[in-house]
Scaffold this motif. Structure first.
Motif, mmCIF file in Angstrom:
data_model
loop_
_atom_site.group_PDB
_atom_site.id
_atom_site.type_symbol
_atom_site.label_atom_id
_atom_site.label_comp_id
_atom_site.label_asym_id
_atom_site.label_seq_id
_atom_site.Cartn_x
_atom_site.Cartn_y
_atom_site.Cartn_z
ATOM 1 N N GLU A 131 82.859 -34.051 -6.426
ATOM 2 C CA GLU A 131 82.911 -32.719 -5.887
ATOM 3 C C GLU A 131 81.416 -32.152 -5.446
ATOM 4 O O GLU A 131 81.356 -31.182 -4.652
ATOM 5 N N ARG A 132 80.497 -33.105 -5.865
ATOM 6 C CA ARG A 132 79.111 -32.438 -5.479
ATOM 7 C C ARG A 132 78.240 -33.872 -5.188
ATOM 8 O O ARG A 132 78.390 -34.753 -5.938
ATOM 9 N N ILE A 133 77.344 -33.642 -4.527
ATOM 10 C CA ILE A 133 76.330 -34.782 -4.270
ATOM 11 C C ILE A 133 74.917 -34.116 -4.410
ATOM 12 O O ILE A 133 74.622 -32.936 -3.897
ATOM 13 N N VAL A 134 74.023 -34.856 -5.013
ATOM 14 C CA VAL A 134 72.673 -34.125 -5.401
ATOM 15 C C VAL A 134 71.809 -35.396 -4.473
ATOM 16 O O VAL A 134 71.561 -36.376 -4.371
ATOM 17 N N LEU A 135 71.277 -34.500 -3.411
ATOM 18 C CA LEU A 135 70.681 -35.316 -2.167
ATOM 19 C C LEU A 135 69.325 -35.850 -2.817
ATOM 20 O O LEU A 135 68.641 -35.374 -3.958
ATOM 21 N N ALA A 136 68.873 -37.108 -1.917
ATOM 22 C CA ALA A 136 67.751 -37.557 -2.125
ATOM 23 C C ALA A 136 66.428 -36.516 -1.723
ATOM 24 O O ALA A 136 66.786 -35.942 -0.922
ATOM 25 N N ALA A 159 77.319 -39.352 2.160
ATOM 26 C CA ALA A 159 77.739 -38.290 1.529
ATOM 27 C C ALA A 159 79.475 -38.235 1.679
ATOM 28 O O ALA A 159 79.882 -38.040 0.639
ATOM 29 N N ASN A 160 79.854 -38.810 2.798
ATOM 30 C CA ASN A 160 81.471 -38.637 2.960
ATOM 31 C C ASN A 160 81.891 -39.614 2.194
ATOM 32 O O ASN A 160 83.184 -39.659 1.627
ATOM 33 N N TYR A 161 81.280 -41.093 2.011
ATOM 34 C CA TYR A 161 81.761 -42.080 1.080
ATOM 35 C C TYR A 161 81.919 -41.401 -0.504
ATOM 36 O O TYR A 161 82.952 -41.929 -0.958
ATOM 37 N N TRP A 162 81.004 -40.990 -0.734
ATOM 38 C CA TRP A 162 80.980 -40.401 -2.315
ATOM 39 C C TRP A 162 82.378 -39.245 -2.344
ATOM 40 O O TRP A 162 82.920 -39.168 -3.281
ATOM 41 N N ALA A 163 82.395 -38.493 -1.201
ATOM 42 C CA ALA A 163 83.382 -37.566 -1.282
ATOM 43 C C ALA A 163 84.963 -38.290 -1.279
ATOM 44 O O ALA A 163 85.831 -37.855 -2.048
ATOM 45 N N SER A 164 84.922 -39.162 -0.576
ATOM 46 C CA SER A 164 86.256 -40.011 -0.531
ATOM 47 C C SER A 164 86.468 -40.669 -1.886
ATOM 48 O O SER A 164 87.819 -41.044 -2.279
ATOM 49 N N PRO A 199 82.749 -32.649 4.421
ATOM 50 C CA PRO A 199 83.946 -31.398 4.111
ATOM 51 C C PRO A 199 83.219 -30.305 3.574
ATOM 52 O O PRO A 199 82.156 -30.491 2.866
ATOM 53 N N LYS A 200 83.679 -29.050 4.003
ATOM 54 C CA LYS A 200 83.245 -27.948 3.423
ATOM 55 C C LYS A 200 83.196 -27.778 1.836
ATOM 56 O O LYS A 200 82.548 -27.194 1.534
ATOM 57 N N GLU A 201 84.274 -28.441 1.442
ATOM 58 C CA GLU A 201 84.370 -28.269 0.020
ATOM 59 C C GLU A 201 83.415 -29.042 -0.948
ATOM 60 O O GLU A 201 83.394 -29.001 -2.083
ATOM 61 N N LEU A 256 64.649 -36.036 2.039
ATOM 62 C CA LEU A 256 65.285 -35.462 3.147
ATOM 63 C C LEU A 256 64.423 -34.171 3.668
ATOM 64 O O LEU A 256 64.024 -33.435 2.959
ATOM 65 N N SER A 257 64.520 -33.886 4.990
ATOM 66 C CA SER A 257 64.129 -32.863 5.740
ATOM 67 C C SER A 257 65.156 -31.736 5.520
ATOM 68 O O SER A 257 66.331 -32.041 5.524
ATOM 69 N N LEU A 258 64.845 -30.401 5.842
ATOM 70 C CA LEU A 258 66.006 -29.412 5.892
ATOM 71 C C LEU A 258 66.723 -29.788 7.277
ATOM 72 O O LEU A 258 68.232 -29.377 7.100
ATOM 73 N N GLU A 259 66.149 -30.297 8.167
ATOM 74 C CA GLU A 259 67.031 -30.541 9.312
ATOM 75 C C GLU A 259 67.974 -31.816 9.020
ATOM 76 O O GLU A 259 69.314 -31.780 9.393
ATOM 77 N N ASP A 260 67.557 -32.605 8.315
ATOM 78 C CA ASP A 260 68.510 -33.811 7.784
ATOM 79 C C ASP A 260 69.687 -33.122 6.879
ATOM 80 O O ASP A 260 70.832 -33.600 7.129
ATOM 81 N N ILE A 261 69.281 -32.357 6.098
ATOM 82 C CA ILE A 261 70.308 -31.906 5.237
ATOM 83 C C ILE A 261 71.303 -30.929 6.080
ATOM 84 O O ILE A 261 72.589 -30.888 5.949
ATOM 85 N N ALA A 262 70.748 -30.179 7.008
ATOM 86 C CA ALA A 262 71.775 -29.309 8.024
ATOM 87 C C ALA A 262 72.669 -30.348 8.507
ATOM 88 O O ALA A 262 74.105 -29.864 8.684
ATOM 89 N N GLU A 263 72.139 -31.253 9.032
ATOM 90 C CA GLU A 263 73.252 -32.249 9.779
ATOM 91 C C GLU A 263 74.417 -32.995 8.713
ATOM 92 O O GLU A 263 75.400 -32.993 9.038
ATOM 93 N N ILE A 264 74.020 -33.485 7.384
ATOM 94 C CA ILE A 264 74.631 -33.728 6.535
ATOM 95 C C ILE A 264 75.673 -32.608 6.156
ATOM 96 O O ILE A 264 77.054 -32.862 6.119
ATOM 97 N N ARG A 265 75.337 -31.308 6.179
ATOM 98 C CA ARG A 265 76.120 -30.132 5.853
ATOM 99 C C ARG A 265 77.399 -30.119 6.870
ATOM 100 O O ARG A 265 78.341 -29.861 6.590
#
Length: 407
Positions: free
Chosen positions: A137-142, A128-133, A158-160, A145-154
């Motif tokens: 502006e947005r990533i569409v997640l695989a 996710a950080n690679y694509w932000a770099s 970056p907040k933006e 993923l579990s909700l726990e995984d998504i929360a860690e990615i969030r």
């Protein structure tokens, strides 16, 4: 409180887009005639794209254009001109998967934000950080993923950076949709949007020297559908999705009907609004829970969000169609509503009137007339028009339906 999530709805053609917008979409995703992952949808030619985006913007709705096939060298020849067109017509974002397409998008459509498609299988915060770099502006997640995984990615991005995830619709047996079965069996390339859905087929075992003898692989009398997945439905889990940090709730279904786009968009629109109004005491009314059952769907489950291992359905690949559309709107003049007939019904049948941002209105069909004012016992001619008078003004996007059980 977390930001109110976006409702992102499918727009397979202009009609589906109009109904999705009318029933509460904040944004729609759509494709031109090429480069999108749903080649079977009607999609939009160049003029239709311009008109559709103008219509959406007039209703303060964003349009994200899918340019997410995995292209060959031949595909690249037409891509620069297409990207320039998308920038000219005002696309709000490009949904992209291939690094070559991303490079061309930066060159030929530099003003359009980039959303990185689920086809890239973003499963961790480093990706996710690679694509932000890279300017996303947005990533569409695989979808794996579990909700726990998504929360860690969030928490570790970056907040933006916006996070989009599927919350409803068909699931794919292959990893984030990157499947080769269709191309191998039929020559139709899923990675160019032409999947023949062989995961839904019924399979048997054939012995090499007995080519015409089929040996069933069975768990029951109906055989076994080895790759067939249930449909995703997260309507009851809005709080968990919001707490995980998902920015945009994506509804699958560009090949589905305008009625599907309306009904599912409406259900999630009303659910998210209800949560936003009272997150501490969030309870969905029964009519919102019922709404997702009243469109064509397979058995539901919650995908990978809670680590569910029961996603495959081995008995058949049929849709559940307990309800059917009776009429689509033609003209509404106060309470006088004219519809085009889609399925037969009789005087005296119980029907439901579906409207944006309202619970369904059940009523008995009485004194329904054709356009000449004749009261008929049965309405059965395809595409004929009929009129019903209601004791209240009817929305221009109202739909009539009825339950099919017992027929």
């Amino acid at each position: 409180m977390a930001q109110k999530p976006e409702i992102l709805s499918p727009a397979g053609d202009f009609e589906k887009m109009r109904f999705a917008i009318a029933y509460g979409a904040d944004a729609v995703y759509m494709a031109g005639k090429s480069f999108g992952m749903r080649a079977a949808a009607a999609n939009f030619d160049d003029d239709a794209l311009r008109q559709a985006i103008a219509h959406a913007h007039a209703h303060h709705v964003k349009c994200y254009i899918t340019v997410n096939i995995i292209p060959s060298n031949a595909d690249l020849k037409q891509l620069p001109a297409y990207l320039e067109l998308l920038q000219d017509v005002g696309a709000d974002a490009l949904i992209v998967a291939d690094v070559g397409v991303i490079a061309l998008a930066k060159q030929y459509a530099p003003r359009i934000p980039l959303h990185i498609s689920t086809q890239t299988s973003i499963l961790n915060h480093a990706a996710a950080n690679y694509w932000a770099s890279q300017g996303a502006e947005r990533i569409v997640l695989a979808r794996e993923l579990s909700l726990e995984d998504i929360a860690e990615i969030r928490a570790k991005t970056p907040k933006e950076l916006e996070i989009e995830a599927f919350v409803h619709g068909a699931m794919c047996i292959s990893y984030s949709g990157r499947c080769l079965i269709s191309q191998y069996l039929t020559g139709r390339d899923a990675n160019h949007g032409a999947c023949a859905q062989p995961c839904r087929w019924k399979y048997n075992l054939v012995e090499e020297k007995r080519p015409h003898e089929y040996f069933p692989v069975v768990e029951g009398e109906g055989g076994t559908y080895l790759y067939n997945s249930k449909d995703l439905c997260m309507i009851e889990h809005i709080p968990e999705l919001v707490r995980a940090g998902i920015t945009s709730f994506k509804i699958e279904g560009r090949n589905k009907t305008a009625y599907y786009a309306a009904g599912i968009t409406s259900a999630y629109r009303r659910a998210v609004d209800r949560y936003d109004e009272n997150p501490e005491d969030f309870v969905l009314p029964q009519d919102i829970l019922d709404e997702v059952e009243k469109v064509s769907h397979r058995n539901y489950y919650t995908g990978f969000y809670f680590g569910d291992k029961d996603g495959q359905y081995y008995h058949d690949s049929q849709y559940i169609r307990d309800w059917e559309v009776i009429g689509m709107p033609v003209c509404m003049e106060g309470g006088k509503a004219t519809f085009t007939l889609k399925n037969r019904f009789y005087q005296g049948d119980m029907l439901e009137l579906v409207q944006p941002d309202k619970p369904p209105y059940p009523f008995r069909a009485e004194n329904v007339t054709d356009t000449q004012g004749n009261v008929l016992d049965v309405f059965h001619h395809p595409e004929m028009q009929f009129t019903i008078t209601f004791p209240f003004p009817v929305d221009a996007f109202a739909i009539l339906r009825r339950e099919k059980k017992g027929e």
